[in-house]
Design a protein around this motif. Sequence first.
Motif, PDB file in Angstrom:
ATOM      1  N   TRP A 189     -59.846  66.773  31.937  1.00 57.50           N
ATOM      2  CA  TRP A 189     -60.100  65.374  31.615  1.00 57.50           C
ATOM      3  C   TRP A 189     -60.689  65.236  30.216  1.00 57.50           C
ATOM      4  N   VAL A 190     -60.624  64.036  29.666  1.00 57.01           N
ATOM      5  CA  VAL A 190     -61.246  63.759  28.367  1.00 57.01           C
ATOM      6  C   VAL A 190     -62.144  62.531  28.496  1.00 57.01           C
ATOM      7  N   ALA A 191     -63.016  62.345  27.518  1.00 54.17           N
ATOM      8  CA  ALA A 191     -63.879  61.159  27.494  1.00 54.17           C
ATOM      9  C   ALA A 191     -63.119  59.996  26.868  1.00 54.17           C
ATOM     10  N   ARG A 192     -63.382  58.801  27.395  1.00 54.65           N
ATOM     11  CA  ARG A 192     -62.748  57.590  26.873  1.00 54.65           C
ATOM     12  C   ARG A 192     -63.816  56.657  26.336  1.00 54.65           C
ATOM     13  N   ALA A 216     -69.692  62.615  10.753  1.00 56.91           N
ATOM     14  CA  ALA A 216     -69.354  61.330  11.352  1.00 56.91           C
ATOM     15  C   ALA A 216     -67.833  61.150  11.435  1.00 56.91           C
ATOM     16  N   PRO A 217     -67.217  61.756  12.452  1.00 54.04           N
ATOM     17  CA  PRO A 217     -65.762  61.610  12.592  1.00 54.04           C
ATOM     18  C   PRO A 217     -65.385  60.236  13.150  1.00 54.04           C
ATOM     19  N   ARG A 218     -64.269  59.732  12.696  1.00 51.36           N
ATOM     20  CA  ARG A 218     -63.693  58.536  13.317  1.00 51.36           C
ATOM     21  C   ARG A 218     -63.109  58.924  14.680  1.00 51.36           C
ATOM     22  N   VAL A 219     -62.852  57.930  15.526  1.00 52.98           N
ATOM     23  CA  VAL A 219     -62.367  58.259  16.881  1.00 52.98           C
ATOM     24  C   VAL A 219     -61.033  58.993  16.869  1.00 52.98           C
ATOM     25  N   ASP A 220     -60.237  58.776  15.831  1.00 55.56           N
ATOM     26  CA  ASP A 220     -58.960  59.503  15.796  1.00 55.56           C
ATOM     27  C   ASP A 220     -59.140  60.930  15.281  1.00 55.56           C
ATOM     28  N   GLN A 221     -60.371  61.279  14.902  1.00 59.45           N
ATOM     29  CA  GLN A 221     -60.626  62.615  14.350  1.00 59.45           C
ATOM     30  C   GLN A 221     -61.354  63.551  15.312  1.00 59.45           C
ATOM     31  N   PHE A 222     -61.599  63.105  16.529  1.00 61.82           N
ATOM     32  CA  PHE A 222     -62.195  64.071  17.460  1.00 61.82           C
ATOM     33  C   PHE A 222     -61.541  63.974  18.827  1.00 61.82           C
ATOM     34  N   GLU A 223     -61.672  65.059  19.553  1.00 57.46           N
ATOM     35  CA  GLU A 223     -61.119  65.129  20.904  1.00 57.46           C
ATOM     36  C   GLU A 223     -62.113  65.861  21.780  1.00 57.46           C
ATOM     37  N   THR A 224     -62.028  65.606  23.080  1.00 56.19           N
ATOM     38  CA  THR A 224     -62.915  66.258  24.045  1.00 56.19           C
ATOM     39  C   THR A 224     -62.065  66.877  25.154  1.00 56.19           C
ATOM     40  N   LEU A 225     -62.672  67.753  25.930  1.00 55.12           N
ATOM     41  CA  LEU A 225     -61.963  68.358  27.055  1.00 55.12           C
ATOM     42  C   LEU A 225     -62.994  68.846  28.061  1.00 55.12           C
ATOM     43  N   TYR A 226     -62.839  68.406  29.302  1.00 54.49           N
ATOM     44  CA  TYR A 226     -63.793  68.750  30.355  1.00 54.49           C
ATOM     45  C   TYR A 226     -63.049  69.277  31.579  1.00 54.49           C
ATOM     46  N   ALA A 227     -63.642  70.294  32.218  1.00 53.77           N
ATOM     47  CA  ALA A 227     -63.106  70.799  33.486  1.00 53.77           C
ATOM     48  C   ALA A 227     -63.798  70.092  34.659  1.00 53.77           C
ATOM     49  N   PHE A 228     -64.414  68.942  34.390  1.00 52.10           N
ATOM     50  CA  PHE A 228     -65.141  68.179  35.419  1.00 52.10           C
ATOM     51  C   PHE A 228     -65.130  66.713  35.001  1.00 52.10           C
ATOM     52  N   ARG A 229     -65.641  65.840  35.887  1.00 52.09           N
ATOM     53  CA  ARG A 229     -65.486  64.401  35.622  1.00 52.09           C
ATOM     54  C   ARG A 229     -66.787  63.610  35.564  1.00 52.09           C
ATOM     55  N   ASP A 230     -67.910  64.238  35.891  1.00 59.29           N
ATOM     56  CA  ASP A 230     -69.168  63.484  35.984  1.00 59.29           C
ATOM     57  C   ASP A 230     -70.160  63.917  34.912  1.00 59.29           C
ATOM     58  N   ALA A 231     -71.037  63.031  34.554  1.00 58.56           N
ATOM     59  CA  ALA A 231     -72.151  63.344  33.638  1.00 58.56           C
ATOM     60  C   ALA A 231     -71.675  64.116  32.413  1.00 58.56           C
ATOM     61  N   LEU A 232     -70.761  63.507  31.670  1.00 54.91           N
ATOM     62  CA  LEU A 232     -70.184  64.193  30.514  1.00 54.91           C
ATOM     63  C   LEU A 232     -71.272  64.547  29.499  1.00 54.91           C
ATOM     64  N   PRO A 233     -71.265  65.767  29.008  1.00 55.46           N
ATOM     65  CA  PRO A 233     -72.268  66.205  28.026  1.00 55.46           C
ATOM     66  C   PRO A 233     -71.833  65.869  26.599  1.00 55.46           C
ATOM     67  N   GLY A 234     -72.704  66.150  25.640  1.00 55.02           N
ATOM     68  CA  GLY A 234     -72.371  66.004  24.222  1.00 55.02           C
ATOM     69  C   GLY A 234     -71.923  64.597  23.903  1.00 55.02           C
ATOM     70  N   VAL A 235     -70.875  64.493  23.103  1.00 59.07           N
ATOM     71  CA  VAL A 235     -70.410  63.172  22.687  1.00 59.07           C
ATOM     72  C   VAL A 235     -69.956  62.335  23.887  1.00 59.07           C
ATOM     73  N   GLY A 236     -69.517  63.035  24.938  1.00 60.32           N
ATOM     74  CA  GLY A 236     -69.106  62.319  26.154  1.00 60.32           C
ATOM     75  C   GLY A 236     -70.223  61.465  26.745  1.00 60.32           C
ATOM     76  N   ALA A 237     -71.469  61.872  26.494  1.00 63.84           N
ATOM     77  CA  ALA A 237     -72.609  61.143  27.039  1.00 63.84           C
ATOM     78  C   ALA A 237     -72.770  59.766  26.404  1.00 63.84           C
ATOM     79  N   MET A 246     -70.027  58.065  25.344  1.00 60.50           N
ATOM     80  CA  MET A 246     -68.766  57.343  25.493  1.00 60.50           C
ATOM     81  C   MET A 246     -68.800  56.587  26.826  1.00 60.50           C
ATOM     82  N   ASP A 247     -67.694  55.917  27.153  1.00 61.00           N
ATOM     83  CA  ASP A 247     -67.796  54.944  28.240  1.00 61.00           C
ATOM     84  C   ASP A 247     -67.343  55.428  29.609  1.00 61.00           C
ATOM     85  N   ARG A 248     -66.413  56.341  29.636  1.00 63.65           N
ATOM     86  CA  ARG A 248     -65.898  56.766  30.937  1.00 63.65           C
ATOM     87  C   ARG A 248     -65.052  58.026  30.761  1.00 63.65           C
ATOM     88  N   VAL A 249     -64.599  58.530  31.902  1.00 60.14           N
ATOM     89  CA  VAL A 249     -63.738  59.714  31.869  1.00 60.14           C
ATOM     90  C   VAL A 249     -62.299  59.270  32.129  1.00 60.14           C
TER      91      VAL A 249
END
Lengths: 356, 356
Positions: free
Chosen positions: B30-33, B138-159, B161-164
């Motif tokens: 999953w990724v952060a949205r 300070a990357p723009r949103v089109d300049q970074f990506e995330t990847l998670y093997a889980f869906r809850d309590a996203l760490p780092g920049v995911g924390a 962001m708004d949802r998974v």
Amino acid sequence: MESAIDTHLKCPRSLSRRVAADYVPPFPMWVARADPSLKQVVMGHFGVQSKSGDGLANAASLDALRHIVATFQATDGPGHFDLVDYADTDGYDNRMAIAYWTDPAAFARWQDAAPVRDWWQSDARLSDGLGYFREILAPRVDQFETLYAFRDALPGVGAVMDRVSDEIEEHGYWGSMRDRMAASQTDWLAAKGELCVVAGDPQARGRVVIGGHDNLCLIRSGQDWEEAGAEERTLYLEEIEPTLRAGMDFLRDQGASIGCYSNRYVRHIDLDGRPVDQSFDLGHWRSLDLLERWAESHPTHLRIFVTFFRVATSLEKLRLYHEVLVVDAADQYYEYIHCHPNSGLMRDARIGADAN
Amino acid sequence: MESAIDTHLKCPRSLSRRVAADYVPPFPMWVARADPSLKQVVMGHFGVQSKSGDGLANAASLDALRHIVATFQATDGPGHFDLVDYADTDGYDNRMAIAYWTDPAAFARWQDAAPVRDWWQSDARLSDGLGYFREILAPRVDQFETLYAFRDALPGVGAVMDRVSDEIEEHGYWGSMRDRMAASQTDWLAAKGELCVVAGDPQARGRVVIGGHDNLCLIRSGQDWEEAGAEERTLYLEEIEPTLRAGMDFLRDQGASIGCYSNRYVRHIDLDGRPVDQSFDLGHWRSLDLLERWAESHPTHLRIFVTFFRVATSLEKLRLYHEVLVVDAADQYYEYIHCHPNSGLMRDARIGADAN
């Protein structure tokens, strides 16, 4: 440094290469080149199958192989051929002659000439106790690519091509196999259709014809340690080969689940059936992308890859190479005569399916 | 299943994805949205450096870290932060607070407010015996990506962001990192310019500013075994971690030759400096493609990858994730105050080079 895609095969891309124009590979590799007059090659795999441990059948198999080789000497015969053997897991020994033509019309004339045609069509092939098979694939030049860690005496399809390239750009990264294939400039090379039984019944051990599908993929990935010195021989036999064998056994035994229709890890032999210090894997895949997925994620293959990366710049006499092709449904022909039902592409072919 | 590139970031591609539209990944990720209103994030890495084995300096370092954290509580402070530490190979312990803002203007106001500004600019930072550093990207949103093997309590920049997302398509193959980044639809993301010393002299241990270059790449690749049961803890600590550490040590010690400017394998800590069962690697690279080359060819990383592939579908509490960004030269700021000359991006920065 030059592109693996030859100048006359370049076209405006609708699909991009995986790496940017400034990519520099970590060590040199080369590809085979041919004059623009080469449009399509024919790769013919002619096999003989005999029950393991049956001395008489073994001798007959060798005679049959010699007969096949003798037919290569006729007008319009192949420009190059190799002899190999492999034991399958159903209790059979198999010998194969793999032959290369640069002119499909010449191949057709050779195959249709009475001595060849009649021998393959003879009812004797069904009743002399041996199994026989023909697997013919004829990729266009934009549908195959080669890769060599050396520059002289190119094996396989390279033996019927004209020369070797300069160092090429597209290698050393996952996806470079696809990037070396000219057709990938504009085509995803996706599998279309199903592998199917066109004629006969594999269980009945008669004469069976299998129909391929568009973009079925074949890899020949070879090793030649004939001239290797003690150090390279040890590197190959003790470090590379056992891992390679494990990977090839996996594909042979469990390949069906990941899109590998057939996998034969074969050893070169001479006309007396004696082993030579060369081998290759011959793998038929549903598609190039399924081959890519296995190659870039399976532990055994990654281990081979890592070892190769480590030693690539210091190789002297150990010769590693591959050739990979995709092919139209219409440019494939698979025939099995009195072979066991798991032979070659019969194992995964669907009865009642339609190739297109 | 959906694309890792969010709907509002999709655009007509001039560069193709590595895999075709029918690609299906071998396990879910999953990724952060974030809402379309998120345009750019700020990732601030605030560090304190103290001589290893110096108890007084160690206590002062912890106080400094607490001070930095206290400043986060001010108006316009970050939406999330983590605390970590790592020992470097020059004999120093380093503690860092990594903080995330979703509004660059808020970050600027926070940084420019007197309590923050004055503390960082104070001459006391040069003379109190500790080293300090700030690394802001300070990357723009089109300049970074995330990847998670889980869906809850996203760490780092995911924390922040708004949802998974739903399960995403672009993972499980080499090149998927790039394919998840929206900017890659039309841009090779090539490095442009040089890492350079903008102000100060690293050898003089004063105040040094390093200038980044376009498409400098940062990866945060994390592990969280806090909640892992006995079996997963063993898997992580005995099978994954030693290999991971070997890979991270390689990048730390030999990364310069392959384009890795800095590599810190850090452990999460609490406000008392005690270790927590979470860690991540923080790697600065000259470019995304150099990171790709290492990831897909280095034995240690391939071993981690193979292990992850094997266990991915059975993970329960072990949390593995990453975030990767590329960033414009203008959106980076690196300042080192009384740090040893191999600290952070100082090591590989050229004196007299020009960032653009």
